[in-house]
Design a protein around this motif. Structure first.
Motif, PDB file in Angstrom:
ATOM      1  N   CYS A 173       0.841  -1.206   0.000  1.00  0.00           N
ATOM      2  CA  CYS A 173       0.000   0.000   0.000  1.00  0.00           C
ATOM      3  C   CYS A 173       0.872   1.251   0.000  1.00  0.00           C
ATOM      4  CB  CYS A 173      -0.908  -0.025   1.227  1.00  0.00           C
ATOM      5  SG  CYS A 173      -2.190   1.242   1.236  1.00  0.00           S
ATOM      6  N   TRP A 174       1.908   1.255   0.823  1.00  0.00           N
ATOM      7  CA  TRP A 174       2.839   2.384   0.883  1.00  0.00           C
ATOM      8  C   TRP A 174       3.512   2.599  -0.461  1.00  0.00           C
ATOM      9  CZ3 TRP A 174       8.240   2.085   0.285  1.00  0.00           C
ATOM     10  CH2 TRP A 174       8.934   3.256   0.535  1.00  0.00           C
ATOM     11  N   ALA A 175       4.000   1.513  -1.072  1.00  0.00           N
ATOM     12  CA  ALA A 175       4.648   1.616  -2.381  1.00  0.00           C
ATOM     13  C   ALA A 175       3.653   2.079  -3.444  1.00  0.00           C
ATOM     14  CB  ALA A 175       5.263   0.279  -2.777  1.00  0.00           C
ATOM     15  N   GLY A 176       2.421   1.584  -3.349  1.00  0.00           N
ATOM     16  CA  GLY A 176       1.394   1.987  -4.305  1.00  0.00           C
ATOM     17  C   GLY A 176       1.075   3.464  -4.211  1.00  0.00           C
ATOM     18  N   MET A 177       0.990   3.987  -2.991  1.00  0.00           N
ATOM     19  CA  MET A 177       0.732   5.411  -2.812  1.00  0.00           C
ATOM     20  C   MET A 177       1.826   6.262  -3.455  1.00  0.00           C
ATOM     21  SD  MET A 177      -0.481   5.575   1.160  1.00  0.00           S
ATOM     22  CE  MET A 177      -1.986   4.806   1.752  1.00  0.00           C
ATOM     23  N   ARG A 178       3.082   5.856  -3.253  1.00  0.00           N
ATOM     24  CA  ARG A 178       4.228   6.607  -3.769  1.00  0.00           C
ATOM     25  C   ARG A 178       4.442   6.395  -5.260  1.00  0.00           C
ATOM     26  NH1 ARG A 178       8.132   8.667  -0.850  1.00  0.00           N
ATOM     27  NH2 ARG A 178       9.674   7.997  -2.393  1.00  0.00           N
ATOM     28  N   GLY A 179       4.011   5.241  -5.756  1.00  0.00           N
ATOM     29  CA  GLY A 179       4.224   4.925  -7.158  1.00  0.00           C
ATOM     30  C   GLY A 179       5.388   4.002  -7.406  1.00  0.00           C
ATOM     31  N   SER A 180       6.179   3.698  -6.356  1.00  0.00           N
ATOM     32  CA  SER A 180       7.304   2.780  -6.488  1.00  0.00           C
ATOM     33  C   SER A 180       7.862   2.490  -5.107  1.00  0.00           C
ATOM     34  CB  SER A 180       8.404   3.376  -7.365  1.00  0.00           C
ATOM     35  OG  SER A 180       9.070   4.413  -6.687  1.00  0.00           O
ATOM     36  N   PHE A 181       8.763   1.528  -5.041  1.00  0.00           N
ATOM     37  CA  PHE A 181       9.443   1.228  -3.786  1.00  0.00           C
ATOM     38  C   PHE A 181      10.639   2.143  -3.545  1.00  0.00           C
ATOM     39  CE2 PHE A 181       7.445  -2.434  -1.985  1.00  0.00           C
ATOM     40  CZ  PHE A 181       6.841  -3.101  -3.042  1.00  0.00           C
ATOM     41  N   GLY A 182      11.328   2.535  -4.641  1.00  0.00           N
ATOM     42  CA  GLY A 182      12.600   3.187  -4.430  1.00  0.00           C
ATOM     43  C   GLY A 182      12.777   4.584  -4.969  1.00  0.00           C
ATOM     44  N   ASP A 183      11.841   5.124  -5.737  1.00  0.00           N
ATOM     45  CA  ASP A 183      12.039   6.449  -6.308  1.00  0.00           C
ATOM     46  C   ASP A 183      12.114   7.489  -5.192  1.00  0.00           C
ATOM     47  OD1 ASP A 183      10.431   8.305  -9.021  1.00  0.00           O
ATOM     48  OD2 ASP A 183      12.431   8.415  -8.131  1.00  0.00           O
ATOM     49  N   ASN A 184      12.965   8.518  -5.410  1.00  0.00           N
ATOM     50  CA  ASN A 184      13.187   9.493  -4.343  1.00  0.00           C
ATOM     51  C   ASN A 184      12.022  10.456  -4.154  1.00  0.00           C
ATOM     52  OD1 ASN A 184      13.979  10.395  -6.955  1.00  0.00           O
ATOM     53  ND2 ASN A 184      14.973  12.167  -6.045  1.00  0.00           N
ATOM     54  N   ARG A 185      11.105  10.540  -5.115  1.00  0.00           N
ATOM     55  CA  ARG A 185       9.953  11.407  -4.967  1.00  0.00           C
ATOM     56  C   ARG A 185       8.693  10.644  -5.321  1.00  0.00           C
ATOM     57  NH1 ARG A 185       9.512  14.947  -8.748  1.00  0.00           N
ATOM     58  NH2 ARG A 185       8.228  16.438  -7.627  1.00  0.00           N
ATOM     59  N   PRO A 186       7.620  10.816  -4.537  1.00  0.00           N
ATOM     60  CA  PRO A 186       6.355  10.158  -4.894  1.00  0.00           C
ATOM     61  C   PRO A 186       5.849  10.677  -6.235  1.00  0.00           C
ATOM     62  CG  PRO A 186       6.297  11.024  -2.641  1.00  0.00           C
ATOM     63  CD  PRO A 186       7.508  11.593  -3.288  1.00  0.00           C
ATOM     64  N   ILE A 187       5.082   9.858  -6.924  1.00  0.00           N
ATOM     65  CA  ILE A 187       4.507  10.317  -8.182  1.00  0.00           C
ATOM     66  C   ILE A 187       3.540  11.467  -7.909  1.00  0.00           C
ATOM     67  CG2 ILE A 187       4.760   8.115  -9.352  1.00  0.00           C
ATOM     68  CD1 ILE A 187       1.784   7.592  -8.837  1.00  0.00           C
ATOM     69  N   ASN A 188       3.429  12.345  -8.869  1.00  0.00           N
ATOM     70  CA  ASN A 188       2.471  13.437  -8.767  1.00  0.00           C
ATOM     71  C   ASN A 188       1.756  13.591 -10.100  1.00  0.00           C
ATOM     72  OD1 ASN A 188       4.223  14.887 -10.481  1.00  0.00           O
ATOM     73  ND2 ASN A 188       5.320  15.750  -8.729  1.00  0.00           N
ATOM     74  N   ILE A 189       0.975  14.634 -10.218  1.00  0.00           N
ATOM     75  CA  ILE A 189       0.183  14.824 -11.427  1.00  0.00           C
ATOM     76  C   ILE A 189       1.070  14.881 -12.664  1.00  0.00           C
ATOM     77  CG2 ILE A 189      -1.326  16.449 -12.625  1.00  0.00           C
ATOM     78  CD1 ILE A 189      -2.502  17.199  -9.920  1.00  0.00           C
ATOM     79  N   ASN A 190       2.220  15.557 -12.546  1.00  0.00           N
ATOM     80  CA  ASN A 190       3.089  15.733 -13.702  1.00  0.00           C
ATOM     81  C   ASN A 190       3.705  14.428 -14.191  1.00  0.00           C
ATOM     82  OD1 ASN A 190       4.347  17.650 -15.536  1.00  0.00           O
ATOM     83  ND2 ASN A 190       6.259  17.067 -14.556  1.00  0.00           N
ATOM     84  N   THR A 191       3.759  13.417 -13.332  1.00  0.00           N
ATOM     85  CA  THR A 191       4.341  12.133 -13.730  1.00  0.00           C
ATOM     86  C   THR A 191       3.604  11.531 -14.920  1.00  0.00           C
ATOM     87  OG1 THR A 191       4.903  11.761 -11.401  1.00  0.00           O
ATOM     88  CG2 THR A 191       5.074   9.870 -12.867  1.00  0.00           C
ATOM     89  N   ALA A 192       2.347  11.881 -15.072  1.00  0.00           N
ATOM     90  CA  ALA A 192       1.561  11.323 -16.173  1.00  0.00           C
ATOM     91  C   ALA A 192       2.154  11.666 -17.532  1.00  0.00           C
ATOM     92  CB  ALA A 192       0.113  11.835 -16.101  1.00  0.00           C
ATOM     93  N   ASN A 193       2.916  12.761 -17.611  1.00  0.00           N
ATOM     94  CA  ASN A 193       3.436  13.193 -18.910  1.00  0.00           C
ATOM     95  C   ASN A 193       4.434  12.219 -19.518  1.00  0.00           C
ATOM     96  OD1 ASN A 193       2.074  15.726 -19.323  1.00  0.00           O
ATOM     97  ND2 ASN A 193       3.255  16.532 -17.620  1.00  0.00           N
ATOM     98  N   GLN A 194       5.032  11.352 -18.699  1.00  0.00           N
ATOM     99  CA  GLN A 194       6.005  10.432 -19.259  1.00  0.00           C
ATOM    100  C   GLN A 194       5.350   9.313 -20.067  1.00  0.00           C
ATOM    101  OE1 GLN A 194       7.559   9.237 -15.288  1.00  0.00           O
ATOM    102  NE2 GLN A 194       7.430   7.151 -16.065  1.00  0.00           N
ATOM    103  N   PHE A 195       4.027   9.191 -19.988  1.00  0.00           N
ATOM    104  CA  PHE A 195       3.329   8.140 -20.718  1.00  0.00           C
ATOM    105  C   PHE A 195       2.614   8.658 -21.956  1.00  0.00           C
ATOM    106  CE2 PHE A 195       3.917   4.951 -17.506  1.00  0.00           C
ATOM    107  CZ  PHE A 195       3.922   5.634 -16.295  1.00  0.00           C
ATOM    108  N   ILE A 196       2.749   9.934 -22.232  1.00  0.00           N
ATOM    109  CA  ILE A 196       1.858  10.528 -23.240  1.00  0.00           C
ATOM    110  C   ILE A 196       2.612  11.110 -24.424  1.00  0.00           C
ATOM    111  CG2 ILE A 196       0.135  11.051 -21.494  1.00  0.00           C
ATOM    112  CD1 ILE A 196       1.077  13.963 -21.637  1.00  0.00           C
TER     113      ILE A 196
END
Length: 646
Positions: free
Chosen positions: A191-214
């Motif tokens: 659950c913790w990893a899911g909230m952040r978006g990964s186990f090891g990335d130094n910053r949690p995912i945010n709205i702008n993270t979506a741009n890497q898929f588009i």
């Protein structure tokens, strides 16, 4: 036995019930797509739509983890009282209510998107929460979009019908506590990893993270989900529109960020290659040749940059527009300063924003961004894709290229050491078709301030831990330029070097509130067509975009909060930044400090330690305050109204 009475072991029940939510969220995404199909027509029959829907799982995971954390604890709690029927009924209804709300707001946003062109954030409730017309508007839209209401009812009915209840305890008490404790522990970690978006990335995912898929900025809303955008913006302070100027015409007459080059002056594109190098933590303080008038008998830590500066155009007072790496990207590459909070981490991160890459793409340039960290680091890849870069090259690409040292070149902390990555940068540019525009962000001169083992004797510890890293990166630049000079593209290239922000300081002159932003701005033309020297101008990161676009002959309107440094009179150059609630505006040899309502300080730029406040003693103060207010109002209006393009 009815379907809703089926009982399975609690871990299995949790897994199945979570998977049901993934299906529900994906159904709402499909509904979002069809409700706004005109926006996404470019995706029809394109494999990219599959990438977008797969990318959506990333954000669905975060939203589901946030909204179901309590449910997971209550279902997996190693406590026998949870085996009662009352407890299990409560858990089921908690699951239905919480996720029903999430599904409902996803479907509502499928309609609301057409008015905002982005997913709803927490700012919606502060903007419209007290509007007595909102209820009627929602009621009307329910009637108009009855099919979405019907879809909601169907989804909720299926969730209710397919929900699995955990099986009552049948195992021995000791084994029960062991299995439930293990299951809960695993669930909480996931659950913790899911909230952040990964186990090891130094910053949690945010709205702008979506741009890497588009492919296009508007596609980000299709990847995102509304529970995520609301939850990730709670506690974020939205930008506020000031009312300094009531008349839009007056505001535009004082300051406008829209540049409208005269085609007559830009009829002959130069087709120059453009290379932007953003140097991690490279404060102006570290560069000896830029401190001749500030620090006596000071050589600094950058012998190569000193030699390059002797052949380059530089400026008397040069500043960053923010204090972090994620501020430097919009400022340097898109002409957008940082006010109040970092744009890429704000609630408006998915606003449409142009940049050098997007503009030069229209002139036939090949564009690429390079950073030696993992692709997801700091959201750089997301930002550069959103602002038009055609390609993004990162640590993973370096390691996969047979022409490099691969994983052996990693610092095992942030990414690839600067020296090998700069050489990779050179190799990749040689692969590119001219003209090209590239941007590189270095990383070694960053905490924990290490240098490669083979350089520990060459670059020993000095006054501050960062100094050896500055020397190392300067050496890496020397080797880069040495090899780049042999490439066929070199003589047709203009290089711009700047720091992303300042860092450790051991001189009082660089600890003042304005000089905490002092970074170099260096323009080196390998063809030597620009006359080198120190110009008596003020320069900032947001000037780089208009300077380069004018230099290349770009002749269409664009937005940038800066000016062309090569063609603007010294007295008309300026810089702006924001620190701890205070705006700082530099012009005509002064820096004005303004708290949003009143001016609180005025200093000469040569008063490096800011000891003498001249507030109320300088005739230029009223005009500086007037101009700064216009800059702030233009910025806030355009951010809030999603008007960052001409």
């Amino acid at each position: 036995m009815r379907a809703t009475d089926r009982h399975v072991p609690s871990p299995i029940a949790v897994i199945v019930n979570m998977l049901l939510l993934y299906v529900a969220y994906m159904v709402t995404r499909v509904a979002f797509y069809f409700e706004n199909h005109s926006v996404y027509e470019h995706l029809a029959g394109n494999i990219k739509i599959w990438d977008i829907f797969c990318g959506g799982l990333y954000f669905d995971t975060s939203a589901i983890a946030y909204t179901n954390a309590l449910y997971l604890v209550l279902v997996l709690l190693p406590w026998t009282i949870k085996e009662t029927a009352v407890w299990q009924h409560f858990c089921k209804w908690l699951y239905m209510v919480v996720n029903g709300i999430g599904i409902a707001i996803n479907l509502c946003d499928a309609v609301y998107f057409q008015y905002t062109a982005r997913r709803t954030t927490i700012a919606f409730f502060s903007e419209f929460g007290a509007d007595d017309k909102l209820g009627r508007i929602i009621g009307l839209e329910f009637l108009r979009h009855w099919y979405l209401v019907l879809l909601f009812v169907i989804i909720i009915a299926l969730l209710y019908r397919c929900y699995l209840k955990p099986r009552p305890r049948t195992s021995p008490r000791v084994w029960y506590y062991i299995t439930q404790t293990i299951s809960l522990s695993i669930a909480l970690v996931l659950c913790w990893a899911g909230m952040r978006g990964s186990f090891g990335d130094n910053r949690p995912i945010n709205i702008n993270t979506a741009n890497q898929f588009i492919v296009r900025p508007n596609d980000a809303s299709l990847i995102l989900n509304t529970p995520f955008t609301i939850l990730r913006t709670i506690g974020k302070h939205p930008y506020v529109k000031p009312d300094y100027y009531q008349d839009p015409v007056e505001l535009e007459s004082i300051f406008s960020p829209i540049h409208s080059p005269q085609s007559a002056h830009h009829s002959s594109p130069t087709h120059k290659n453009i290379v932007i190098i953003i140097l991690e933590s490279f404060g102006r303080e570290y560069i000896g040749s830029l401190n001749k008038d500030i620090l006596a008998d000071y050589k600094g830590y950058t012998p190569f940059l000193d030699s390059l500066i002797a052949q380059s155009v530089t400026f008397r007072h040069t500043y960053s527009n923010g204090k972090s790496s994620i501020d430097a990207m919009p400022s340097t590459l898109s002409g957008l300063p940082m006010f109040v909070e970092s744009f890429v981490a704000s609630t408006h991160a998915n606003n449409q924003l142009g940049g050098m890459a997007a503009c030069l793409n229209t002139m036939g340039y090949q564009t690429a961004f390079f950073h030696g960290a993992p692709a997801s680091s700091l959201g750089f890849q997301s930002f550069t894709k959103a602002t038009g870069f055609q390609q993004c090259w990162s640590q993973e690409d370096f390691e996969a290229d047979s022409r490099t040292e691969g994983r052996a070149a990693s610092d095992n902390w942030w990414g690839i050491w600067d020296e090998p990555f700069l050489q990779y940068f050179r190799i990749k540019m040689t692969d590119m078709k001219q003209p090209f525009m590239t941007a590189l962000f270095t990383l070694t001169s960053h905490h924990p301030f290490h240098v490669p083992g083979k350089y520990k004797e060459m670059f020993p510890e000095e006054e501050m831990p960062i100094h050896k890293c500055i020397r190392y990166t300067d050496h890496a630049l020397k080797l880069f330029f040495k090899e780049a000079a042999k490439e066929p593209w070199f003589k047709n290239t203009v290089f711009v070097l700047t720091g992303d922000h300042t860092n450790m300081s051991n001189h009082a002159e660089y600890k003042s509130s304005i000089n905490q932003f002092s970074v170099p701005v260096i323009i080196y033309d390998a063809s030597h067509s620009l006359k080198p020297g120190m110009r008596n101008s003020i320069a900032q990161q947001t000037d780089i975009m208009p300077t380069i676009l004018n230099l290349t002959g770009y002749n269409k309107p664009y937005m940038a909060f800066g000016c062309d440094l090569l063609n603007t009179p010294d007295n008309d150059t300026w810089a702006v930044n924001y620190i701890d609630g205070i705006y700082q505006y530099c012009k005509n040899g002064y820096v004005l400090q303004f708290d949003g309502k009143n001016s609180i300080g005025l200093y000469t730029l040569t008063d490096y330690r800011m000891h003498r406040n001249l507030l109320g003693k300088v005739p230029l103060q009223p005009s500086m305050e007037r101009e700064l207010k216009a800059v702030i109002q233009q910025y806030m209006n355009r951010i809030i109204n999603n008007q960052l393009l001409p």
